[in-house]
Scaffold this motif. Structure first.
Motif, PDB file in Angstrom:
ATOM      1  N   LEU A   1      -2.833  11.690  -8.824  1.00  0.00           N
ATOM      2  CA  LEU A   1      -2.778  13.161  -8.405  1.00  0.00           C
ATOM      3  C   LEU A   1      -3.080  13.372  -7.104  1.00  0.00           C
ATOM      4  CD1 LEU A   1      -4.023  14.734 -11.800  1.00  0.00           C
ATOM      5  CD2 LEU A   1      -1.808  14.199 -11.187  1.00  0.00           C
ATOM      6  N   GLY A   2      -3.100  12.265  -5.988  1.00  0.00           N
ATOM      7  CA  GLY A   2      -3.145  12.756  -4.600  1.00  0.00           C
ATOM      8  C   GLY A   2      -2.232  13.728  -4.102  1.00  0.00           C
ATOM      9  N   GLU A   3      -1.155  13.901  -4.764  1.00  0.00           N
ATOM     10  CA  GLU A   3      -0.182  14.977  -4.064  1.00  0.00           C
ATOM     11  C   GLU A   3      -0.739  16.356  -3.823  1.00  0.00           C
ATOM     12  OE1 GLU A   3       4.718  15.309  -4.660  1.00  0.00           O
ATOM     13  OE2 GLU A   3       3.428  15.383  -6.646  1.00  0.00           O
ATOM     14  N   ILE A   4      -1.466  16.754  -4.805  1.00  0.00           N
ATOM     15  CA  ILE A   4      -1.997  18.106  -4.999  1.00  0.00           C
ATOM     16  C   ILE A   4      -2.919  18.282  -3.557  1.00  0.00           C
ATOM     17  CG2 ILE A   4      -3.881  19.362  -6.076  1.00  0.00           C
ATOM     18  CD1 ILE A   4      -3.367  18.064  -8.518  1.00  0.00           C
ATOM     19  N   TYR A   5      -3.507  17.266  -3.215  1.00  0.00           N
ATOM     20  CA  TYR A   5      -4.333  17.615  -2.025  1.00  0.00           C
ATOM     21  C   TYR A   5      -3.404  17.370  -0.658  1.00  0.00           C
ATOM     22  CZ  TYR A   5      -7.410  16.241  -5.780  1.00  0.00           C
ATOM     23  OH  TYR A   5      -8.152  16.402  -6.900  1.00  0.00           O
ATOM     24  N   ILE A   6      -2.356  16.822  -0.590  1.00  0.00           N
ATOM     25  CA  ILE A   6      -1.704  16.639   0.466  1.00  0.00           C
ATOM     26  C   ILE A   6      -1.092  18.250   0.661  1.00  0.00           C
ATOM     27  CG2 ILE A   6       0.576  15.776   1.461  1.00  0.00           C
ATOM     28  CD1 ILE A   6       0.013  13.164  -0.177  1.00  0.00           C
ATOM     29  N   LYS A   7      -0.756  18.590  -0.509  1.00  0.00           N
ATOM     30  CA  LYS A   7      -0.082  20.126  -0.450  1.00  0.00           C
ATOM     31  C   LYS A   7      -0.940  21.064   0.057  1.00  0.00           C
ATOM     32  CE  LYS A   7       3.647  18.841  -3.877  1.00  0.00           C
ATOM     33  NZ  LYS A   7       4.095  19.584  -5.146  1.00  0.00           N
ATOM     34  N   SER A   8      -2.406  20.929  -0.490  1.00  0.00           N
ATOM     35  CA  SER A   8      -3.273  21.874  -0.086  1.00  0.00           C
ATOM     36  C   SER A   8      -3.746  21.526   1.479  1.00  0.00           C
ATOM     37  CB  SER A   8      -4.305  21.787  -0.919  1.00  0.00           C
ATOM     38  OG  SER A   8      -4.234  21.818  -2.391  1.00  0.00           O
TER      39      SER A   8
ATOM     40  N   LYS B   1      -3.934   8.810   4.996  1.00  0.00           N
ATOM     41  CA  LYS B   1      -2.896   8.650   4.164  1.00  0.00           C
ATOM     42  C   LYS B   1      -3.113   8.253   2.870  1.00  0.00           C
ATOM     43  CE  LYS B   1       0.126   9.660   7.217  1.00  0.00           C
ATOM     44  NZ  LYS B   1       0.986  10.988   7.163  1.00  0.00           N
ATOM     45  N   ILE B   2      -2.541   8.960   1.707  1.00  0.00           N
ATOM     46  CA  ILE B   2      -3.295   8.615   0.203  1.00  0.00           C
ATOM     47  C   ILE B   2      -2.302   7.817  -0.524  1.00  0.00           C
ATOM     48  CG2 ILE B   2      -3.987   9.995  -1.979  1.00  0.00           C
ATOM     49  CD1 ILE B   2      -4.620  12.478  -0.286  1.00  0.00           C
TER      50      ILE B   2
ATOM     51  N   VAL C   1       2.730   6.311   5.851  1.00  0.00           N
ATOM     52  CA  VAL C   1       3.238   7.284   4.254  1.00  0.00           C
ATOM     53  C   VAL C   1       2.169   7.512   3.292  1.00  0.00           C
ATOM     54  CG1 VAL C   1       5.666   6.336   4.820  1.00  0.00           C
ATOM     55  CG2 VAL C   1       4.223   5.180   3.382  1.00  0.00           C
ATOM     56  N   ASN C   2       2.401   8.549   2.424  1.00  0.00           N
ATOM     57  CA  ASN C   2       1.505   8.618   1.270  1.00  0.00           C
ATOM     58  C   ASN C   2       2.379   8.132   0.127  1.00  0.00           C
ATOM     59  OD1 ASN C   2      -0.477  10.395   2.460  1.00  0.00           O
ATOM     60  ND2 ASN C   2       1.163  11.920   2.767  1.00  0.00           N
TER      61      ASN C   2
ATOM     62  N   GLY D   1       1.692  11.064  -6.563  1.00  0.00           N
ATOM     63  CA  GLY D   1       2.515  11.859  -7.204  1.00  0.00           C
ATOM     64  C   GLY D   1       3.837  11.298  -7.650  1.00  0.00           C
ATOM     65  N   ASP D   2       4.973  11.700  -7.416  1.00  0.00           N
ATOM     66  CA  ASP D   2       6.287  11.348  -7.904  1.00  0.00           C
ATOM     67  C   ASP D   2       6.599  10.037  -6.867  1.00  0.00           C
ATOM     68  OD1 ASP D   2       6.411  12.618 -10.196  1.00  0.00           O
ATOM     69  OD2 ASP D   2       7.513  14.214  -9.155  1.00  0.00           O
ATOM     70  N   ALA D   3       5.906   9.993  -5.876  1.00  0.00           N
ATOM     71  CA  ALA D   3       6.623   9.193  -4.617  1.00  0.00           C
ATOM     72  C   ALA D   3       6.107   7.698  -4.983  1.00  0.00           C
ATOM     73  CB  ALA D   3       6.146   9.645  -3.280  1.00  0.00           C
ATOM     74  N   MET D   4       7.067   6.753  -4.693  1.00  0.00           N
ATOM     75  CA  MET D   4       6.551   5.230  -4.691  1.00  0.00           C
ATOM     76  C   MET D   4       7.224   4.548  -3.706  1.00  0.00           C
ATOM     77  SD  MET D   4       6.924   2.515  -8.116  1.00  0.00           S
ATOM     78  CE  MET D   4       6.015   3.896  -9.030  1.00  0.00           C
ATOM     79  N   PHE D   5       6.143   3.532  -3.305  1.00  0.00           N
ATOM     80  CA  PHE D   5       6.460   2.773  -1.948  1.00  0.00           C
ATOM     81  C   PHE D   5       7.519   1.934  -2.566  1.00  0.00           C
ATOM     82  CE2 PHE D   5       5.606  -0.409   1.453  1.00  0.00           C
ATOM     83  CZ  PHE D   5       5.773   0.621   2.463  1.00  0.00           C
ATOM     84  N   SER D   6       8.101   0.951  -1.390  1.00  0.00           N
ATOM     85  CA  SER D   6       8.823  -0.046  -1.684  1.00  0.00           C
ATOM     86  C   SER D   6       8.255  -1.220  -2.469  1.00  0.00           C
ATOM     87  CB  SER D   6       9.455  -0.689  -0.498  1.00  0.00           C
ATOM     88  OG  SER D   6      10.142  -2.075  -0.741  1.00  0.00           O
ATOM     89  N   ILE D   7       8.740  -1.726  -3.800  1.00  0.00           N
ATOM     90  CA  ILE D   7       8.035  -2.675  -4.406  1.00  0.00           C
ATOM     91  C   ILE D   7       8.163  -3.996  -3.995  1.00  0.00           C
ATOM     92  CG2 ILE D   7       8.231  -3.754  -6.853  1.00  0.00           C
ATOM     93  CD1 ILE D   7       8.979  -1.112  -8.090  1.00  0.00           C
TER      94      ILE D   7
END
Length: 614
Positions: free
Chosen positions: A405-412, A419-420, A581-582, A585-591
């Motif tokens: 849930l790091g996306e919450i804090y990026i938006k806040s 980077k989270i 990059v972060n 949330g829904d974002a996923m880095f290159s596997i």
């Protein structure tokens, strides 16, 4: 162990292992029985208190271990900036042998020396005699004994065992061969025996002298400096009577200087004081916490996990977390700490590591895993995580790692420079590489997450059949897959697959459906319960850390030694590769990219049991 172990190196009760304390049982039982059954005037409180006081000394030592590890992990006033490894922790795991020896000798002394019974609580003359005899004969004789122990004959057979620890911890102070401890006890017995035979001994003089020895020993080996300069400014003569942690640390790095016990006066007298003592002392006090490049933010798992923390019991922290019967005896302490963390507590620094010029730290949110499932706890948890992120930002941390849930804090806080990274891409990469290449079908079980979606998508794309246990899971996964991959998602299907990918909430009934010889591969932080003796269980997503990652001397939850979770490794890789990059949330880095980076930087996948038949 010394390089050439001499006579009486091993402790006589070594074969007893963890049950060594049973040798005191007859005296403990007798002293307790006598205290309960005798009249008040006949009771010997000193005899009764021997064992409780030994336990109090162990608690005192443990407090120093916790304090030292916490202070050195933060870095402020740290003396030596090097790490320790598992070998040292194992070597120092018998630190309570010295306390056991003292208890045994005190009980024997009580039986053999009649003057030692029915001691009064306090006698001023005995306290004075103890102080003078320590400052005189004990310190003087110890100085020359210590110098003798550094002669190559005795050093190679005895004292080198103690000096195997260059970077010291408080308990390093009592890590000596058995024969050495006998010699030390004879020295420390000079004030004790003298006051006994002169009828000036008291419970206070005995307990106070032992407390002084323990305190000074622990202080001298704690590896952080805290004695203020003002003390020596106002009382200059104290530099001859009180050593500092940095003073004795130099003895462990230079070997031929600073031999004194607790009072440096004899090093001044005989010219063996290290010339850099004052400079090292001042520099240590001025040392700041320093910069941090990567923060691994984690939390407690179960109530018993507090004992497995690096700040807890060092012997437990150096082994994978598991249920121990004796921890149930500590349930009052466990309950108290659970309640304290439930309602109070602040994120704290757990440990530090160094890897390829990166300074790494692990921070612990004092909340248990179960608390993340309570809605009424979410606000408090979010606040703790938010405070940790903002503190990391304030300290200039270059990379941060959150579990979810790091996306919450990026938006806040869109202005965040850090980077989270939640580590999802590396988790997927590890799970995919844990599945043997020749596998044609797998079964998916447990709660669906973005990690499971990515795993299923990758498997279906490479032609591996994925069976789901429930229709809802099948429908949810179908909506995420491309049309070409959907044909490899199966429902309903059989339970014949020998590879089961398991997430949270897999239950006993589901495990029982697996065929014999099944390999359970978890894709979550918590491993499934090992209910099947005829099946195999892989570790949670993790990799073996390279030897260049230093100061690794505790296990991460239930993982083996020097094995790190994917969630922890991911933040390190992002910092090393300077990926700005972060991943949350829904974002996923290159596997594929993060997998290749992990291999490039020396992390190695764990081998699957070769007995498994796919």
């Amino acid at each position: 162990m010394a390089s050439k172990p001499g006579f009486l190196t091993d402790w006589p009760w070594k074969p007893l292992g963890s049950f060594k304390w049973v040798i005191l049982t007859p005296w403990i039982a007798h002293s307790t029985y006598s205290f309960i059954t005798k009249d008040q005037n006949e009771r010997d409180i000193g005899y009764f208190l021997i064992f409780p006081y030994m336990m109090l000394r162990m608690l005192h030592d443990q407090a120093w271990i916790t304090l030292s590890r916490h202070r050195t992990s933060k870095g402020k006033s740290r003396i030596l900036d090097k790490g320790i490894e598992f070998e040292q922790v194992d070597r120092e795991s018998n630190w309570d042998d010295q306390i056991l020896l003292n208890g045994l000798l005190f009980y024997i002394g009580y039986m053999l020396v009649p003057e030692g019974s029915h001691l009064p609580i306090w006698k001023t003359d005995g306290v004075i005699i103890t102080t003078l005899l320590h400052a005189g004969p004990v310190e003087f004789l110890y100085y020359w004994l210590h110098r003798a122990l550094h002669h190559h004959f005795l050093y190679s057979r005895y004292h080198s065992h103690h000096h195997s620890s260059i970077v010291t911890e408080p308990i390093t102070s009592v890590i000596h061969p058995f024969a050495e401890h006998i010699a030390y006890f004879v020295l420390f017995a000079i004030p004790l025996y003298t006051t006994v035979i002169t009828r000036t001994a008291s419970i206070a003089s005995f307990a106070g002298y032992l407390a002084y020895i323990d305190f000074m020993n622990n202080m001298g080996h704690c590896n952080f400096e805290f004695i203020p300069t003002t003390l020596f400014s106002f009382f200059p003569f104290l530099k001859f009577l009180i050593y500092t942690p940095s003073f004795h640390s130099l003895h462990h790095t230079q070997f031929r200087t600073n031999y004194s016990l607790f009072m440096p006066i004899y090093d001044y007298v005989y010219g063996t004081m290290d010339k850099s003592s004052d400079k090292t002392y001042e520099m240590s006090l001025k040392r700041e916490e320093g910069s941090v490049d990567v923060v691994h933010l984690t939390h407690l798992t179960t109530p018993e996990s507090i004992y497995y923390l690096r700040l807890g019991f060092s012997s437990l922290a150096s082994t994978p977390q598991s249920s121990k019967w004796y921890l149930y005896l500590l349930w009052p302490l466990t309950l108290w700490t659970s309640l304290m963390t439930w309602f109070y507590g602040k994120t704290f620094v757990l440990e530090r590591n160094n890897f390829k010029m990166l300074n790494l730290q692990s921070w612990v949110i004092p909340r248990f895993h179960v608390q993340y499932f309570f809605k009424w706890q979410r606000e408090a948890l979010n606040k703790l995580i938010e405070e940790a992120i903002l503190e990391a930002e304030l300290r200039g941390v270059k990379g941060d790692k959150l579990n979810k849930l790091g996306e919450i804090y990026i938006k806040s806080y869109p202005q965040l420079k850090i980077k989270i990274v939640d580590g999802s891409s590396l988790v997927v990469a590890i799970v995919l590489n844990n599945i043997p290449k020749e596998t044609t079908q797998v079964l998916l079980s447990g709660k669906l997450t973005k990690i499971s979606y990515a795993i299923v998508s990758a498997l279906c794309e490479r032609g591996t059949k994925v069976t789901t246990m429930y229709k809802d899971d099948y429908d949810n996964l179908q909506s995420k897959l491309c049309s070409e991959s959907k044909k490899n998602l199966v429902f309903p299907g059989s339970y014949t697959a020998k590879i089961w990918l398991v997430g949270d909430q897999i239950n006993e009934a589901e495990q029982k459906k697996a065929p014999k010889g099944t390999l359970f591969i978890p894709f979550t932080q918590f491993p499934p319960k090992k209910l099947r003796k005829d099946c195999f269980y892989h570790t949670t997503p993790s990799m073996l850390a390279p030897s260049s990652l230093v100061n690794v001397h505790s296990c991460e939850n239930w993982l083996p030694r020097r094995v790190m979770s994917a969630w922890r490794i991911a933040g390190i890789l992002h910092a090393l590769e300077k990926w700005d990059v972060n991943e949350c949330g829904d974002a996923m880095f290159s596997i594929e990219k993060i997998w290749q980076a992990s291999i490039h930087h020396g992390f190695r996948p764990l081998k699957i049991n070769p007995l498994i038949k796919i």
